[in-house]
Design a protein around this motif. Structure first.
Motif, mmCIF file in Angstrom:
data_model
loop_
_atom_site.group_PDB
_atom_site.id
_atom_site.type_symbol
_atom_site.label_atom_id
_atom_site.label_comp_id
_atom_site.label_asym_id
_atom_site.label_seq_id
_atom_site.Cartn_x
_atom_site.Cartn_y
_atom_site.Cartn_z
ATOM 1 N N SER A 91 99.216 57.259 -0.645
ATOM 2 C CA SER A 91 97.878 57.181 -1.208
ATOM 3 C C SER A 91 97.753 58.156 -2.374
ATOM 4 O O SER A 91 98.090 59.340 -2.242
ATOM 5 C CB SER A 91 96.848 57.537 -0.132
ATOM 6 N N LEU A 92 97.272 57.667 -3.506
ATOM 7 C CA LEU A 92 97.089 58.528 -4.669
ATOM 8 C C LEU A 92 96.049 59.604 -4.386
ATOM 9 O O LEU A 92 96.197 60.754 -4.814
ATOM 10 C CB LEU A 92 96.692 57.699 -5.886
ATOM 11 N N GLY A 93 95.020 59.272 -3.636
ATOM 12 C CA GLY A 93 93.984 60.247 -3.298
ATOM 13 C C GLY A 93 94.537 61.399 -2.458
ATOM 14 O O GLY A 93 94.256 62.569 -2.713
ATOM 15 N N THR A 94 95.331 61.054 -1.453
ATOM 16 C CA THR A 94 95.945 62.089 -0.615
ATOM 17 C C THR A 94 96.903 62.936 -1.436
ATOM 18 O O THR A 94 96.937 64.161 -1.307
ATOM 19 C CB THR A 94 96.686 61.452 0.572
ATOM 20 N N PHE A 95 97.685 62.292 -2.297
ATOM 21 C CA PHE A 95 98.613 63.025 -3.147
ATOM 22 C C PHE A 95 97.865 64.000 -4.046
ATOM 23 O O PHE A 95 98.226 65.187 -4.125
ATOM 24 C CB PHE A 95 99.433 62.048 -4.000
ATOM 25 N N SER A 96 96.828 63.537 -4.710
ATOM 26 C CA SER A 96 96.075 64.401 -5.626
ATOM 27 C C SER A 96 95.423 65.565 -4.890
ATOM 28 O O SER A 96 95.465 66.707 -5.359
ATOM 29 C CB SER A 96 95.007 63.594 -6.365
ATOM 30 N N MET A 145 106.187 68.050 -8.913
ATOM 31 C CA MET A 145 106.028 68.993 -10.032
ATOM 32 C C MET A 145 107.164 68.811 -11.033
ATOM 33 O O MET A 145 106.939 68.772 -12.239
ATOM 34 C CB MET A 145 106.004 70.432 -9.508
ATOM 35 N N PHE A 146 108.388 68.680 -10.530
ATOM 36 C CA PHE A 146 109.534 68.471 -11.416
ATOM 37 C C PHE A 146 109.389 67.157 -12.177
ATOM 38 O O PHE A 146 109.596 67.111 -13.403
ATOM 39 C CB PHE A 146 110.834 68.471 -10.606
ATOM 40 N N LEU A 147 109.035 66.089 -11.486
ATOM 41 C CA LEU A 147 108.912 64.782 -12.133
ATOM 42 C C LEU A 147 107.781 64.766 -13.158
ATOM 43 O O LEU A 147 107.901 64.110 -14.200
ATOM 44 C CB LEU A 147 108.707 63.686 -11.091
ATOM 45 N N LEU A 148 106.700 65.465 -12.882
ATOM 46 C CA LEU A 148 105.588 65.527 -13.839
ATOM 47 C C LEU A 148 106.013 66.257 -15.110
ATOM 48 O O LEU A 148 105.589 65.896 -16.208
ATOM 49 C CB LEU A 148 104.380 66.217 -13.218
ATOM 50 N N ARG A 149 106.830 67.282 -14.994
ATOM 51 C CA ARG A 149 107.301 68.020 -16.169
ATOM 52 C C ARG A 149 108.405 67.279 -16.906
ATOM 53 O O ARG A 149 108.561 67.426 -18.111
ATOM 54 C CB ARG A 149 107.848 69.392 -15.746
ATOM 55 N N ALA A 150 109.196 66.490 -16.161
ATOM 56 C CA ALA A 150 110.408 65.903 -16.726
ATOM 57 C C ALA A 150 110.191 64.620 -17.517
ATOM 58 O O ALA A 150 111.057 64.234 -18.283
ATOM 59 C CB ALA A 150 111.417 65.641 -15.611
ATOM 60 N N GLY A 151 109.108 63.928 -17.320
ATOM 61 C CA GLY A 151 108.973 62.642 -17.987
ATOM 62 C C GLY A 151 107.542 62.242 -18.186
ATOM 63 O O GLY A 151 106.614 63.018 -17.980
ATOM 64 N N ASP A 152 107.390 60.977 -18.566
ATOM 65 C CA ASP A 152 106.041 60.478 -18.847
ATOM 66 C C ASP A 152 105.644 59.343 -17.902
ATOM 67 O O ASP A 152 104.789 58.533 -18.218
ATOM 68 C CB ASP A 152 105.944 60.021 -20.301
ATOM 69 N N ARG A 153 106.268 59.305 -16.733
ATOM 70 C CA ARG A 153 105.899 58.289 -15.747
ATOM 71 C C ARG A 153 104.486 58.541 -15.245
ATOM 72 O O ARG A 153 104.004 59.662 -15.260
ATOM 73 C CB ARG A 153 106.882 58.324 -14.583
ATOM 74 N N SER A 154 103.860 57.503 -14.764
ATOM 75 C CA SER A 154 102.481 57.644 -14.296
ATOM 76 C C SER A 154 102.428 58.484 -13.018
ATOM 77 O O SER A 154 103.400 58.550 -12.253
ATOM 78 C CB SER A 154 101.861 56.271 -14.042
ATOM 79 N N VAL A 155 101.294 59.101 -12.814
ATOM 80 C CA VAL A 155 101.086 59.916 -11.619
ATOM 81 C C VAL A 155 101.215 59.046 -10.371
ATOM 82 O O VAL A 155 101.771 59.476 -9.357
ATOM 83 C CB VAL A 155 99.723 60.636 -11.669
ATOM 84 N N GLY A 209 96.985 74.245 -7.033
ATOM 85 C CA GLY A 209 95.774 74.849 -7.582
ATOM 86 C C GLY A 209 95.171 74.083 -8.736
ATOM 87 O O GLY A 209 94.167 74.505 -9.313
ATOM 88 N N GLU A 210 95.765 72.965 -9.101
ATOM 89 C CA GLU A 210 95.220 72.105 -10.156
ATOM 90 C C GLU A 210 95.687 70.680 -9.915
ATOM 91 O O GLU A 210 96.617 70.447 -9.161
ATOM 92 C CB GLU A 210 95.635 72.601 -11.542
ATOM 93 N N SER A 211 95.045 69.746 -10.574
ATOM 94 C CA SER A 211 95.391 68.335 -10.386
ATOM 95 C C SER A 211 96.744 68.030 -11.020
ATOM 96 O O SER A 211 97.206 68.765 -11.898
ATOM 97 C CB SER A 211 94.315 67.445 -11.021
ATOM 98 N N PRO A 212 97.397 66.942 -10.580
ATOM 99 C CA PRO A 212 98.673 66.569 -11.192
ATOM 100 C C PRO A 212 98.554 66.344 -12.708
ATOM 101 O O PRO A 212 99.437 66.745 -13.472
ATOM 102 C CB PRO A 212 99.060 65.276 -10.480
ATOM 103 N N THR A 213 97.468 65.736 -13.147
ATOM 104 C CA THR A 213 97.275 65.483 -14.577
ATOM 105 C C THR A 213 97.123 66.784 -15.350
ATOM 106 O O THR A 213 97.717 66.946 -16.423
ATOM 107 C CB THR A 213 96.048 64.577 -14.788
ATOM 108 N N ALA A 214 96.341 67.710 -14.809
ATOM 109 C CA ALA A 214 96.177 69.005 -15.474
ATOM 110 C C ALA A 214 97.490 69.773 -15.497
ATOM 111 O O ALA A 214 97.827 70.424 -16.489
ATOM 112 C CB ALA A 214 95.103 69.829 -14.769
#
Length: 119
Positions: free
Chosen positions: A78-83, A57-67, A91-96
């Motif tokens: 696994s990206l599927g397990t992570f998502s 959550m912190f990394l998603l807010r802090a930068g523009d690196r890929s999920v 309660g929502e996807s990493p992208t959302a």
């Protein structure tokens, strides 16, 4: 139990399993799993997943690196397990989550406490 929890907090990105954490706590694996859940209210696996998602959550807010990069950095393989895990906990996807951005006008300490994932 505290020693094992501290290990999970510090080394969340490393592959950790119950037998390894039980060795850190100096108990058997079954005893560790039961006692950890009784002490902290969730299984060791779920606690580790929540810690990884908090960091993501912190990394998603802090930068523009890929999920995908963030997924691998926090310890998921696994990206599927992570998502799926991210959606279950947050309660929502990493992208959302990234698209929504930080809470405007709310002090960071309150926003972090309010947005902290709960089991």
């Amino acid at each position: 139990m505290l020693r094992a929890r501290d290990t999970m907090d510090r080394d969340y990105a490393k592959p950790l399993d119950v037998p390894a954490l039980a060795r850190v706590a100096h108990v058997s694996a079954p005893h560790f799993a039961r006692t950890f859940r009784a002490t902290f209210g969730e299984t060791p696996h779920r606690y580790l997943q929540r810690r990884r998602v908090e960091r993501a959550m912190f990394l998603l807010r802090a930068g523009d690196r890929s999920v995908t990069d963030i997924c691998l950095e926090v310890g998921f393989t696994s990206l599927g397990t992570f998502s799926r895990t991210f959606r279950d906990i947050v309660g929502e996807s990493p992208t959302a989550y990234r698209r929504r951005g930080p809470l405007a006008g709310v002090p960071t300490c309150f926003a972090m406490a309010w947005m902290r994932p709960r089991s």
